[in-house]
Design a protein around this motif. Structure first.
Motif, short mmCIF file in Angstrom:
data_model
loop_
_atom_site.label_atom_id
_atom_site.label_comp_id
_atom_site.label_asym_id
_atom_site.label_seq_id
_atom_site.Cartn_x
_atom_site.Cartn_y
_atom_site.Cartn_z
N ARG A 286 9.59 10.16 6.60
CA ARG A 286 8.84 9.26 5.73
C ARG A 286 8.48 7.93 6.39
NH1 ARG A 286 10.96 10.27 -0.48
NH2 ARG A 286 10.59 12.52 -0.43
N ARG A 287 9.35 7.43 7.22
CA ARG A 287 9.05 6.16 7.87
C ARG A 287 7.77 6.30 8.71
NH1 ARG A 287 11.94 1.75 8.69
NH2 ARG A 287 13.85 2.83 8.00
N ALA A 288 7.72 7.37 9.53
CA ALA A 288 6.54 7.58 10.38
C ALA A 288 5.30 7.83 9.53
CB ALA A 288 6.78 8.76 11.32
N TYR A 289 5.47 8.54 8.41
CA TYR A 289 4.33 8.83 7.54
C TYR A 289 3.77 7.54 6.93
CZ TYR A 289 1.60 10.94 3.74
OH TYR A 289 0.59 11.30 2.88
N VAL A 290 4.65 6.69 6.41
CA VAL A 290 4.20 5.44 5.79
C VAL A 290 3.51 4.55 6.82
CG1 VAL A 290 4.98 3.31 4.70
CG2 VAL A 290 5.88 5.52 3.92
N GLN A 291 4.06 4.50 8.02
CA GLN A 291 3.45 3.67 9.06
C GLN A 291 2.05 4.17 9.40
OE1 GLN A 291 6.38 3.98 12.16
NE2 GLN A 291 7.64 2.29 11.34
N GLN A 292 1.89 5.49 9.52
CA GLN A 292 0.57 6.04 9.87
C GLN A 292 -0.40 5.88 8.69
OE1 GLN A 292 0.97 9.55 12.12
NE2 GLN A 292 -1.22 10.06 12.13
N ALA A 293 0.12 6.02 7.48
CA ALA A 293 -0.73 5.82 6.31
C ALA A 293 -1.25 4.38 6.25
CB ALA A 293 0.04 6.16 5.03
N GLY A 294 -0.38 3.43 6.60
CA GLY A 294 -0.79 2.03 6.61
C GLY A 294 -1.91 1.78 7.61
N ARG A 295 -1.79 2.40 8.77
CA ARG A 295 -2.84 2.21 9.78
C ARG A 295 -4.16 2.82 9.31
NH1 ARG A 295 1.61 3.33 13.31
NH2 ARG A 295 1.04 5.54 13.46
N ALA A 296 -4.10 4.00 8.68
CA ALA A 296 -5.32 4.62 8.16
C ALA A 296 -5.94 3.77 7.06
CB ALA A 296 -5.01 6.03 7.64
N TYR A 297 -5.10 3.18 6.23
CA TYR A 297 -5.57 2.29 5.15
C TYR A 297 -6.34 1.12 5.74
CZ TYR A 297 -5.10 -0.28 0.67
OH TYR A 297 -5.33 -0.95 -0.50
N ARG A 298 -5.70 0.42 6.67
CA ARG A 298 -6.31 -0.79 7.21
C ARG A 298 -7.57 -0.50 8.01
NH1 ARG A 298 -0.78 -1.48 8.13
NH2 ARG A 298 -1.01 -1.00 10.37
N ARG A 299 -7.60 0.62 8.68
CA ARG A 299 -8.76 0.97 9.51
C ARG A 299 -10.00 1.27 8.66
NH1 ARG A 299 -9.12 5.92 13.97
NH2 ARG A 299 -11.35 5.64 14.45
N ASN A 300 -9.80 1.89 7.50
CA ASN A 300 -10.94 2.37 6.71
C ASN A 300 -11.17 1.60 5.41
OD1 ASN A 300 -11.69 4.82 8.34
ND2 ASN A 300 -9.56 5.33 7.89
N GLU A 301 -10.41 0.55 5.16
CA GLU A 301 -10.52 -0.19 3.91
C GLU A 301 -11.92 -0.81 3.78
OE1 GLU A 301 -8.12 -3.66 1.43
OE2 GLU A 301 -7.79 -3.41 3.60
N PRO A 302 -12.63 -0.50 2.71
CA PRO A 302 -13.96 -1.10 2.50
C PRO A 302 -13.84 -2.61 2.28
CG PRO A 302 -13.65 0.85 1.13
CD PRO A 302 -12.31 0.50 1.67
N LYS A 303 -14.84 -3.32 2.67
CA LYS A 303 -14.86 -4.76 2.50
C LYS A 303 -14.83 -5.08 1.00
CE LYS A 303 -17.40 -6.99 5.29
NZ LYS A 303 -18.58 -7.59 6.01
N GLY A 304 -13.91 -5.96 0.60
CA GLY A 304 -13.82 -6.37 -0.78
C GLY A 304 -13.16 -5.35 -1.70
N PHE A 305 -12.45 -4.35 -1.13
CA PHE A 305 -11.81 -3.31 -1.97
C PHE A 305 -10.74 -3.92 -2.86
CE2 PHE A 305 -8.29 -0.28 -2.56
CZ PHE A 305 -8.96 0.68 -3.32
N THR A 306 -10.74 -3.53 -4.12
CA THR A 306 -9.74 -3.98 -5.09
C THR A 306 -8.90 -2.79 -5.50
OG1 THR A 306 -11.24 -5.68 -5.93
CG2 THR A 306 -9.35 -5.06 -7.32
N PRO A 307 -7.59 -2.82 -5.26
CA PRO A 307 -6.74 -1.71 -5.67
C PRO A 307 -6.75 -1.54 -7.19
CG PRO A 307 -5.62 -3.11 -4.08
CD PRO A 307 -6.85 -3.84 -4.52
N PRO A 308 -6.40 -0.36 -7.68
CA PRO A 308 -6.35 -0.15 -9.13
C PRO A 308 -5.27 -1.02 -9.77
CG PRO A 308 -5.41 1.71 -7.97
CD PRO A 308 -6.04 0.84 -6.93
N PRO A 309 -5.32 -1.22 -11.08
CA PRO A 309 -4.33 -2.08 -11.74
C PRO A 309 -2.97 -1.39 -11.87
CG PRO A 309 -5.82 -1.10 -13.36
CD PRO A 309 -6.36 -0.73 -12.01
N GLY A 310 -1.96 -2.18 -12.22
CA GLY A 310 -0.65 -1.65 -12.53
C GLY A 310 0.14 -1.20 -11.33
#
Length: 765
Positions: A286-310
Motif C-alpha cells: 500500500r505504501r508504494a501504491y499510495v506514493q505512485q497514485a500521488g504522482r499520477a494525481y499531481r502529473r495529470n491534475e487539471p488546472k483549477g480542479f476542485t475535489p468533491p465535497p465531504g
C-alpha cells in the motif's frame, strides 16, 4: 439466417479459466431470437476444458468460430485477436463468465436502426451475485438522460459516469478499427484495467453515441477466478499506466478540458476504490501504491480542479500528497468501510476459535504429520465410496502414508479389516484433524474443523450431478430452506482438490462451488472396481446375496426426494413388480441411505418377494451382482453405465422433481447422451419394458453407449491411482493416461461369469 459475409454483430469472447461458465455464456447468445451474428470465442491457452467446450459449440453451430491462440496473452490480446477475425458491422465484447439476456440482440439491432448506426450504443446491465441476488446498475439514469437522442460524449459528460467497461456498449467496427483522432483505430493493451483506457479514449473520439434502456448483460460477480483477484499485487499497479495512456491520448486536443476533468475525477476514484480492496492491494504494497497514485494525481491534475465535497474530497486531497502515513491517519480517523470489514473478519475468526476445544487449538500449533491422512465418507458412515478406493490405492502407491477413518459409533461394528478408526468429538479425532497432512472426504467436514496452513483438503464428491447442487440450490425452496449458503462456501473454501469423473461434473463443480480449488479430471476412484472385478468376484458377490445361478437380478435404486425425507415410500408396487418379473428374476431393492429401516420392505423380503439390500455396505458390489439397473434420478446411473449393462429410467414424477430439486439436463429427452436407455413414466410402462424385452434391446443399448461416452469419460479402472499420484505424490501429469471408452473392458456380466465357470469346470473335468 445470418449473412455469410457481414453479420450484424461480431460477439467477441476472450476465453480463459471459465469452463464452469462458458457453456451458459455461449448458449445465451446462440439462443437469441435475432440470428444475424457471429461469435468469435478466443481461447487464450486456457488450462482447463474451456477451449474444448468452445470447439464443441463451433462444431454444431456455424455462427460460432473457435480461435485458439498459440500463447497466453491476457484478455486484451485475446480481444485484439477476436477483432482481427471479426466481420460484423458492430463489435460486442462479452466476458466468458457473463451472459446476455433473451431478446438483447433484437433490442440492440432495433435501436441501431432507429438511430442510424451510431459509433457507440450504450446499454444497461445487472450484477448477479453468488447468493442469487440481482443488483441493478447505476447506469440506467445516465442512459435515460439522453433519451432518443444521438449525442456527442464531450457534450454529455454524465455518460462518463457509466461503469467504464467495454461490454456495456457496442462499437461500430469501422469506427473501432479505423477511427480515433489519428485514424489508426483502437487496440487493447496488456494488463488489468484495460477497459478504462478503451472506454475513455473511444468516448472522446466518438461523434455519435446513442443509448438503449434495456438490460443486456448479466455481469457475474465471482467469488474467485476473476482477473481482479490476481495473486500478484504488483499486477494492479498497471492501473497507473492505463490511465496515463488516457491522458496522453487527450493531451493537446482542443475542446476537451471539461472532458479531462471528469476523467481525472473518475481516475482518482478508481485509484481509491482499488486501494480499498485488500485482495488487490495488500498492506505490504500500500505504501508504494499510495506514493505512485500521488504522482499520477499531481502529473495529470487539471488546472483549477476542485475535489468533491465531504470525506471523498478529503481522500482526494490526502492521496494527492502521496503520503501513506497521512492516508492511514485519515482512515483511522474516519473509520473507513475497509477497516470495519477487517475488524468484522477478526471478530468472526476469534469467535470461531473460542468455540473449538482447547485440545484442538493446542494440537494445531504442533507440526503437521506429513504421513497422516484422515478419511471420511457420507458424514461418518462406514468407509466407502471414493475415499475408500483412494485409501486402498494409497496403501500400495504411498505406503509411508498412514490412514485413519472418521466413523460414527453407529457404524463402528461394520468396519472392514485393516481400518483404523477415530470417533468424532474425541481426543483422537481432534488430534488427527489438527495434525494430518491430508483430509479426504466425499462430503464436507464439520464447520468446526479449521484447515491450517500445510494441510491439503481433497474433495472427492460422491456422484455426477443430475440434480442441482451447491449455489444452484438457492433457487429451490425444498432444499434452500435448510441450507446456510454462506457456511457452505466457507466449507468449500477449504478444498484444495476436487475430483471429477466427466466434463459435465467439472463444469458444474466449477460453477456452483466457486472457490480456488484445483480440479482433478481423473475419474471416480470408486468406479475402478467396474473394470477390475473378475468373473469369480461377480459369482462370489451373487452367492453372498443369495442370487441363484441363472437368475436375472434387477437392482432397483431410487434416490431421495427432498420434499419427502421422513421415510422410504416406494413409488413402485414392489410386490406386483416382482410378480410380473416372474420366477426367473430376482429384485434387489436399495432404499436411499437417508431413510431408516422400512417395515413394508422388510416384510416383502421376509416373504421372499425381493431382497432388501438397503444396508449392504457396498453399492459397487450390488451393481456388479445385477444384470440391470432401474433408477430414477440417482447418480448411481452414471456409475452403473461403466458396466455397459441395461439401465431403465423409472420417472413417474419427473415434472415434480425437476421443479422442486432442479436438474442440469433433460434426462427424459430421449436424445443420445441424455438418456441411458428405456424410459418408463408409469408402472405399466415399466412392466412392459421387461415383458417385451425392450430393456435389453439394441435401441436401449445405443442410448447407453452415448451415455457412457458422455458420463464415463475418465472412469477406466485407474482413477484412484491418478488421484494418489497427483495429490499424495505430487505428480503434475495425470498418470496413467485415460483409456478411451471404446478400448475398455468392463467386469464380466453375471451371465458371462457363469459361462466362465462352466468352461473352467469343463476344462477341469
Amino acid at each position: 439466417m445470418p449473412s455469410a459475409a457481414t453479420p450484424r454483430f461480431s460477439v467477441i469472447i476472450p476465453v480463459y479459466g471459465v469452463e464452469g461458465y462458458i457453456r451458459e455464456c455461449l448458449e445465451s447468445i446462440t439462443s437469441q431470437s435475432y440470428p444475424d451474428f457471429e461469435i468469435i470465442a478466443v481461447d487464450d491457452c486456457s488450462q482447463d476444458s474451456s477451449g474444448a467446450i468452445v470447439d464443441e459449440f463451433a462444431a454444431r453451430d456455424p455462427r460460432v468460430r473457435a480461435v485458439h491462440r498459440e500463447q497466453n496473452g491476457g484478455i486484451g490480446a485475446a480481444r485484439n485477436t477476436g477483432i482481427a477475425h471479426a466481420r460484423g458491422d458492430y463489435l460486442l465484447f462479452l466476458d466468458g463468465d457473463d451472459s446476455i439476456r433473451p431478446g438483447s440482440l433484437q433490442a440492440i439491432a432495433e435501436r441501431l436502426a432507429e438511430t442510424a448506426d451510431p459509433e457507440i450504443l450504450l446499454f444497461d446491465y445487472v450484477r448477479t451475485h453468488v447468493d442469487g441476488t440481482v443488483e441493478a446498475s447505476k447506469s440506467g439514469t445516465h442512459i435515460a438522460s439522453i433519451g432518443d437522442q444521438v449525442v456527442r460524449p464531450t457534450d454529455r459528460l454524465e455518460l462518463l459516469r457509466i461503469f467504464a467497461v467495454v461490454w456495456n456498449r457496442v462499437y461500430r467496427r469501422d469506427f473501432f478499427t479505423t477511427g480515433g483522432f489519428t485514424g489508426d483505430g483502437f487496440r487493447f493493451t496488456d494488463g488489468l484495467y484495460e477497459d478504462a483506457l478503451m472506454v475513455y479514449t473511444t468516448m472522446a473520439a466518438a461523434q455519435r453515441v446513442a443509448g438503449l434502456e434495456y438490460v443486456v448483460v448479466e455481469y457475474r460477480q465471482r467469488r474467485q477466478g476473476s482477473s481482479m483477484r490476481s495473486s500478484s499485487p504488483r499486477k494492479h499497479f498497471v492501473i497507473f499506466d492505463q490511465y496515463q495512456r488516457v491522458f496522453d491520448y487527450l493531451e493537446g486536443r482542443p475542446g476537451l478540458d471539461a472532458y479531462r476533468t471528469i476523467v481525472f475525477e473518475r481516475m482518482v476514484s478508481h485509484f481509491l476504490y482499488t486501494l480499498a480492496r485488500g485482495f488487490r492491494i495488500p498492506r505490504s504494497h500500500r505504501r508504494a501504491y499510495v506514493q505512485q497514485a500521488g504522482r499520477a494525481y499531481r502529473r495529470n491534475e487539471p488546472k483549477g480542479f476542485t475535489p468533491p465535497p465531504g470525506i471523498a474530497g478529503l481522500k482526494f486531497k490526502v492521496l494527492r500528497t502521496g503520503s501513506y502515513a497521512a492516508f492511514e491517519s485519515l482512515k483511522a480517523a474516519n473509520g473507513t468501510r475497509e477497516t470495519a470489514f477487517r475488524a468484522l473478519g477478526r471478530s468472526k475468526r476469534w469467535g470461531g476459535r473460542k468455540a473449538l476445544k482447547t485440545y484442538y487449538a493446542v494440537q494445531r500449533r504442533l507440526p503437521v504429520d506429513e504421513n497422516l491422512a484422515v478419511y471420511s465418507a457420507y458424514w461418518g458412515r462406514t468407509p466407502g465410496c471414493n475415499p475408500l478406493a483412494i485409501h486402498d490405492a494409497a496403501k500400495k502407491l504411498a505406503p509411508n502414508l498412514r490412514g485413519v477413518w472418521v466413523v460414527n459409533q453407529a457404524h463402528a461394528g461394520k468396519l472392514p479389516a485393516g481400518i483404523s478408526r477415530v470417533a468424532p468429538a474425541t481426543f483422537g479425532y481432534w488430534k488427527a484433524m489438527a495434525r494430518a497432512k491430508y483430509l479426504v472426504n466425499n462430503v464436507n467436514f464439520p464447520d468446526s474443523v479449521v484447515k491450517r496452513p500445510g494441510q491439503v483438503h481433497l474433495q472427492t464428491h460422491h456422484g455426477t450431478p443430475l440434480k442441482r447442487m451447491g449455489l444452484d440450490q438457492q433457487y429451490y425452496p425444498a432444499v434452500a430452506k435448510s441450507m446456510d449458503f454462506d457456511k457452505l462456501m466457507e466449507r468449500v473454501d477449504r478444498w484444495d482438490w476436487s475430483v471429477s469423473s466427466n466434463q459435465h461434473s467439472t463444469e458444474q463443480w466449477e460453477r456452483v462451488y466457486p472457490a480456488p480449488f484445483r480440479t482433478l479430471n481423473a475419474g471416480y476412484p470408486r468406479n475402478d472396481v467396474y473394470y477390475r472385478a473378475t468373473a469369480e468376484d461377480v459369482r462370489r458377490i451373487r452367492g453372498a446375496l443369495g442370487i441363484a445361478p441363472g437368475k436375472t437380478a434387477i437392482l432397483y435404486a431410487p434416490t431421495v426426494r427432498d420434499h419427502q425425507k421422513d421415510a422410504f415410500v416406494s413409488r413402485l408396487d414392489l410386490a406386483r413388480f416382482a410378480r410380473e418379473l416372474g420366477p426367473d428374476h430376482v429384485l434387489l431393492v436399495r432404499a436411499h441411505y437417508f431413510y431408516g429401516a422400512d417395515r413394508e420392505l422388510s416384510a416383502l423380503a421376509e416373504r421372499g418377494a425381493l431382497i432388501d439390500v438397503s444396508r449392504h455396505p457396498s453399492v459397487e458390489e450390488l451393481c456388479l451382482a445385477s444384470d440391470a439397473l432401474i433408477t430414477d434420478y440417482s447418480s448411481i446411473m452414471f456409475d452403473y453405465a461403466n458396466l455397459d449393462r441395461p439401465i431403465v429410467t423409472y420417472a413417474d414424477d419427473w415434472e415434480m422433481y425437476r421443479t422442486c430439486r432442479g436438474v442440469t439436463f433433460d434426462l427424459l429427452s430421449g436424445e443420445p447422451g441424455d438418456t441411458p436407455g428405456v424410459i418408463a413414466t408409469t408402472e405399466d410402462e415399466l412392466i412392459e419394458a421387461f415383458r417385451s424385452g425392450a430393456w435389453a434391446a439394441e435401441p436401449a443399448a445405443a442410448l447407453r453407449r452415448a451415455f457412457r461416452e458422455r458420463f464415463c469419460m475418465w472412469d477406466d479402472g485407474h482413477a484412484a491411482e491418478r488421484v494418489v499420484r497427483a495429490v499424495f505424490l505430487g505428480q503434475e501429469t495425470l498418470t496413467p493416461p485415460v483409456t478411451p471408452v471404446a478400448d475398455r473392458t468392463p467386469a464380466p456380466t453375471p451371465e458371462a461369469a457363469e459361462a466362465a465357470t462352466t468352461r473352467q469346470e469343463h476344462v477341469a473335468g
